[in-house]
Design an enzyme around this catalytic site. Structure first.
Site, PDB file in Angstrom:
ATOM      1  CB  CYS A 116      23.895  33.815  25.492  1.00 45.68           C
ATOM      2  SG  CYS A 116      22.365  33.338  25.407  1.00 45.68           S
TER       3      CYS A 116
ATOM      4  CB  CYS B 144      20.146  31.534  29.967  1.00 42.66           C
ATOM      5  SG  CYS B 144      19.669  32.265  28.134  1.00 42.66           S
TER       6      CYS B 144
ATOM      7  CE  LYS C 185       8.241   6.648   7.398  1.00 38.46           C
ATOM      8  NZ  LYS C 185       8.812   7.664   8.144  1.00 38.46           N
TER       9      LYS C 185
ATOM     10  CE  LYS D   5       4.392   5.259   7.329  1.00 37.05           C
ATOM     11  NZ  LYS D   5       4.070   6.675   7.718  1.00 37.05           N
TER      12      LYS D   5
ATOM     13  CD  GLU E 193      -2.359  -1.071   2.800  1.00 38.33           C
ATOM     14  OE1 GLU E 193      -2.417  -0.233   3.567  1.00 38.33           O
ATOM     15  OE2 GLU E 193      -3.192  -2.172   2.831  1.00 38.33           O
TER      16      GLU E 193
ATOM     17  CB  CYS F 107      21.324  35.489  29.332  1.00 35.70           C
ATOM     18  SG  CYS F 107      22.524  34.467  29.036  1.00 35.70           S
TER      19      CYS F 107
ATOM     20  CE1 TYR G  41      -4.101   3.061   8.429  1.00 35.86           C
ATOM     21  CE2 TYR G  41      -4.185   4.535   6.718  1.00 35.86           C
ATOM     22  CZ  TYR G  41      -3.869   4.213   8.130  1.00 35.86           C
ATOM     23  OH  TYR G  41      -3.539   5.240   9.071  1.00 35.86           O
TER      24      TYR G  41
ATOM     25  CG  ASP H 201       3.349  12.618   5.296  1.00 33.55           C
ATOM     26  OD1 ASP H 201       3.220  12.230   6.458  1.00 33.55           O
ATOM     27  OD2 ASP H 201       4.132  13.390   4.956  1.00 33.55           O
TER      28      ASP H 201
ATOM     29  CB  CYS I 114      24.141  29.647  27.017  1.00 30.30           C
ATOM     30  SG  CYS I 114      23.751  30.896  28.333  1.00 30.30           S
TER      31      CYS I 114
HETATM   32  S1  IVH Z   1      -1.492   0.126   8.970  1.00 32.10           S
HETATM   33  C1  IVH Z   1      -0.652  -1.532  12.766  1.00 32.10           C
HETATM   34  N1  IVH Z   1      -1.291   1.496   6.363  1.00 32.10           N
HETATM   35  O1  IVH Z   1       1.520   5.273   9.138  1.00 32.10           O
HETATM   36  C2  IVH Z   1      -0.525  -0.805  11.479  1.00 32.10           C
HETATM   37  N2  IVH Z   1      -0.805   2.858   8.053  1.00 32.10           N
HETATM   38  O2  IVH Z   1       3.497   4.484  11.556  1.00 32.10           O
HETATM   39  C3  IVH Z   1      -1.558   0.264  11.439  1.00 32.10           C
HETATM   40  N3  IVH Z   1      -0.241   5.019   7.734  1.00 32.10           N
HETATM   41  O3  IVH Z   1      -0.132   5.392  12.450  1.00 32.10           O
HETATM   42  C4  IVH Z   1      -1.375   1.231  10.541  1.00 32.10           C
HETATM   43  N4  IVH Z   1      -0.605   4.802   5.398  1.00 32.10           N
HETATM   44  O4  IVH Z   1      -1.274   6.729  10.520  1.00 32.10           O
HETATM   45  C5  IVH Z   1      -1.125   1.734   7.705  1.00 32.10           C
HETATM   46  N5  IVH Z   1      -1.337   2.105   4.098  1.00 32.10           N
HETATM   47  C6  IVH Z   1      -1.207   2.387   5.535  1.00 32.10           C
HETATM   48  C7  IVH Z   1      -0.745   3.626   5.763  1.00 32.10           C
HETATM   49  C8  IVH Z   1      -0.545   3.774   7.428  1.00 32.10           C
HETATM   50  C9  IVH Z   1      -0.110   5.599   6.359  1.00 32.10           C
HETATM   51  C10 IVH Z   1       0.211   5.702   8.849  1.00 32.10           C
HETATM   52  C11 IVH Z   1      -0.650   5.501  10.024  1.00 32.10           C
HETATM   53  C12 IVH Z   1       0.092   4.828  11.225  1.00 32.10           C
HETATM   54  C13 IVH Z   1       1.531   5.073  10.790  1.00 32.10           C
HETATM   55  C14 IVH Z   1       2.486   4.035  10.956  1.00 32.10           C
END
Ligand code: IVH
Length: 680
Positions: free
Chosen positions: A417, A440, A323, A120, A118, A420, A235, A122, A435
């Site tokens: 500083c 301070c 990541k 991830k 999936e 201070c 998800y 943001d 400092c």
């Molecule tokens: S699953 C136990 N799926 O990333 C797993 N999380 O550090 C539960 N997030 O807290 C999360 N996309 O807020 C899952 N496709 C995805 C996600 C996702 C973003 C976020 C979520 C979670 C954090 C994980």
């Protein structure tokens, strides 16, 4: 019910379905079938009927509720029915391979594992609770166990169903109770538009879509939230009653059938190599997506295998976040300012011409310390490459085109500083300039701001400006001083009348019995954040125990290494800190403590299942009891750990259902301090 009422109620239901349908066409499919005028007309008819027949209907499932409700005074907290875990991270393809190998080792198999991959997203993770298919409440992740009640705000998001669509095709159709988890986000284009409007209206722009989503979700006035372009992808499932799925993939199909929005880029992967191919593909496609993603997530598909793998600490073993690497951009340093931290460390920060890095506008980057500045030969005016990795603070990688000052010495951290005026020193062996004036005002401000923060003593009404004022006037020098403030001290301050002064004193009074872990966190001991504070509170139960713990005892805890252990013991040896602790105590600050620990497992209940290989059950029992824990024969919600050996029985299933941590023999040895530290 008389006939006329019955007819009107039928019309209400009809209008709701119709409006839901047109909402979907408008908000989700981007393909409206009727004009705004016709839509408003339907809406007005519905509002009028709902007002008239209010006592016969459930207003919560009506599309009229999406416009927001009266403002709240504050958010309540809501405990999640099952904890909201987070994901462990992989930063390279090698680490993704190790994830797969670890799973195979734990399952004792060579066969390929099927995964779901999936994007991830943001955004902000949320929990949605549905009872018999009706949206009952929604909350933020909070600390994973308890979140903030943002139901009113979530109701305004059109892609969150107020009522689940019933689909007989899914086993059990509508569950009695289910927690659905997803990510609330704002798309990149709508984000730009939102910022454009804000700037035009004289408001400050949001730094990035994630902050905009977070800010919008935390509005006490849901009518404001309703105007923000929030969206969601779902998800995951938390607690569920009356339904189960064989695989995650099946669950995702179910989610879509129930009317939740599921990300279209989610795919099945037959082995880890397909997961890596997907990761590469998403790196390439990232910029073309209409929302921001910061990686991909790999999840084991089979529910049985997930159950078997369980979780460690705060993340499941069956999933990992991959990541994306840092992204870079070029810009110019316009100025360099000095920030002073809680411990007096000076951090040089470059103020840069704003530039987009990996989808986010960046205008500040840390320069870390003098050595870094020298190594990179940095001057004000230089053209530089900045880099941003995930949520980490942006940093400068190198100078690409030195300014004409090229031959001059690089930027120098000042000798005095900036706040201070005291002399700045650099201790032997340290890269930081400090400092060392404990009085301070900048340090005091940082220290106290941390002390009163939400993760700490959580004191309302004490903003940074007020703290600055008080520290500059010498009214407060350390956190304990807060509890000796009087109304007279306060009323002389800017924008502080009698009422605000009294309110602040009463917030202070109320803060005197914090949970032990929050108290520890608030002290601002180096390297001791929320997670470590929690561990200390659980392991030692009382403040006295923590204060007197030796470095050796601290090192017996898995998560604590020499650096953390050293900073904790040093903190509690420092006379000025001890004096502050004493004065806090005298003022009546008394953290809420747990049971007096007789050992590291005080109050913890273990259940053993399967054949243990490394030690006998009796030996395990002995170890647990010697550390103050106890062993029980059945798994209940009060069980803290289930230790599994070979061919575990139904206890393992029960443990996963109740989301109780499952550990293997090696982890058991580690927890109990019998294993080899640092192994694996
Ligand atoms: S699953 C136990 N799926 O990333 C797993 N999380 O550090 C539960 N997030 O807290 C999360 N996309 O807020 C899952 N496709 C995805 C996600 C996702 C973003 C976020 C979520 C979670 C954090 C994980």
């Amino acid at each position: 019910m008389e006939e006329k009422t019955a007819i009107k109620i039928k019309r209400i239901e009809e209008l709701r379905d119709l409006i839901d349908y047109h909402n979907k066409r408008y908000y989700q499919l981007d393909d409206p079938e009727i004009s705004d005028f016709e839509y408003d007309h339907l809406m007005r008819e519905l509002i009028a009927l709902e007002n008239q027949y209010a006592e016969h209907i459930d207003i919560n499932v009506s599309p009229t509720q999406r416009v927001g409700a009266a403002p709240l005074e504050k958010f309540d907290s809501i405990p999640h029915l099952s904890p909201m875990l987070s994901l462990s991270n992989a930063f390279s393809e090698e680490e993704i391979i190790s994830f797969d190998e670890r799973i195979k080792r734990l399952l004792n198999t060579q066969e390929d594992i099927s995964f779901v991959v999936e994007p991830k997203l943001d955004g902000i993770g949320v929990n949605l609770l549905y009872e018999k298919g009706v949206f009952k409440s929604g909350s933020t992740r909070g600390d994973g166990a308890i979140g903030e009640d943002i139901t009113q705000n979530l109701r305004t998001i059109h892609s969150i169903p107020l009522k689940m669509d019933s689909v007989p095709a899914i086993a059990g159709a509508i569950p009695d109770l289910i927690e659905i988890r997803g990510e609330v986000y704002i798309g990149t284009d709508t984000f730009k538009e939102l910022n454009r409007q804000r700037i035009a209206g004289g408001d400050t722009a949001f730094a990035n879509p994630r902050n905009a989503a977070a800010g919008s979700l935390r509005q006490l006035d849901s009518r404001i939230t309703a105007k923000r372009p929030l969206d969601i992808f779902c998800y995951a499932m938390g607690f569920a009653e009356g339904i189960s799925f064989r695989t995650h993939w099946d669950f995702l199909q179910g989610l879509a059938d129930w009317g939740f929005s599921v990300n279209p880029h989610i795919r099945k992967a037959e082995d880890i190599h397909e997961c890596i191919a997907y990761y590469r593909e998403m790196i390439a496609r990232r910029e073309t997506l209409p929302y921001e993603i910061d990686g991909t997530v790999i999840k084991v598909d089979s529910t049985d295998i997930r159950r078997h793998l369980g979780s460690v600490s705060r993340s499941p073993r069956w999933a990992i976040a991959c990541k994306f690497a840092a992204t870079q951009a070029t810009t110019v340093i316009e100025d360099i300012v000095i920030q002073i931290g809680r411990t007096g460390v000076l951090t040089p920060v470059a103020l840069m011409k704003p530039v987009r890095v990996g989808g986010v506008m960046v205008s500040r980057a840390t320069l870390h310390n003098q050595d870094e500045i020298d190594r990179k030969n940095i001057h004000i005016g230089d053209t530089v490459i900045v880099q941003r990795a995930g949520d980490v603070i942006p940093e400068i990688v190198k100078t690409v085109e030195p300014s004409e000052k090229d031959s001059e010495d690089p930027f120098r951290i000042p000798d005095t500083c900036p706040i201070c005026g005291s002399r700045i020193v650099r201790l032997e062996g340290e890269s930081a300039h400090r400092c060392i004036n404990l009085d301070c005002p900048a340090q005091i401000r940082e220290n106290i701001t941390h002390f009163v923060s939400r993760g700490g003593m959580d004191i309302d009404g004490l903003g940074e400006k007020l703290i600055s004022q008080m520290s500059e006037r010498g009214i407060i020098g350390d956190p304990a001083d807060l509890y000796y403030l009087t109304e007279d001290n306060l009323t002389g301050l800017e924008r502080m009348g009698n009422v605000s002064a009294r309110n602040l004193l009463s917030s202070l009074e109320k803060s005197k019995t914090p949970p032990l872990e929050k108290f520890i966190f608030s002290l601002g001991i180096r390297h001791t954040g929320e997670h470590i504070s929690k561990i200390l509170a659980r392991r030692f139960a009382t403040l006295d125990n923590i204060m007197s713990a030796s470095e050796e005892t601290l090192l017996s805890i898995k998560e604590i290494g020499p650096e953390i252990a050293g900073s904790i013991t040093t903190f509690f040896r420092e006379p000025s800190n001890l004096k502050t602790m004493e004065r806090l105590k005298k003022a009546g600050v008394k953290p809420v403590e747990g049971h007096i620990a007789s050992g590291g497992l005080s109050g913890k209940t273990f259940v053993l299942t399967g054949t243990l290989e490394k030690f006998s059950r009796n030996r395990a029992k002995e170890i647990i009891e010697s550390l103050g824990g106890n062993v029980s024969s059945s798994v209940t919600k009060n069980t803290d750990y289930v230790v599994v050996g070979i061919s575990p029985g139904s206890k393992l299933d029960k443990a996963s259902r109740l989301e109780i941590p499952v550990i293997d023999e090696e982890e058991f040895l580690e927890i109990t301090g019998q294993g080899v530290r640092g192994k694996e």
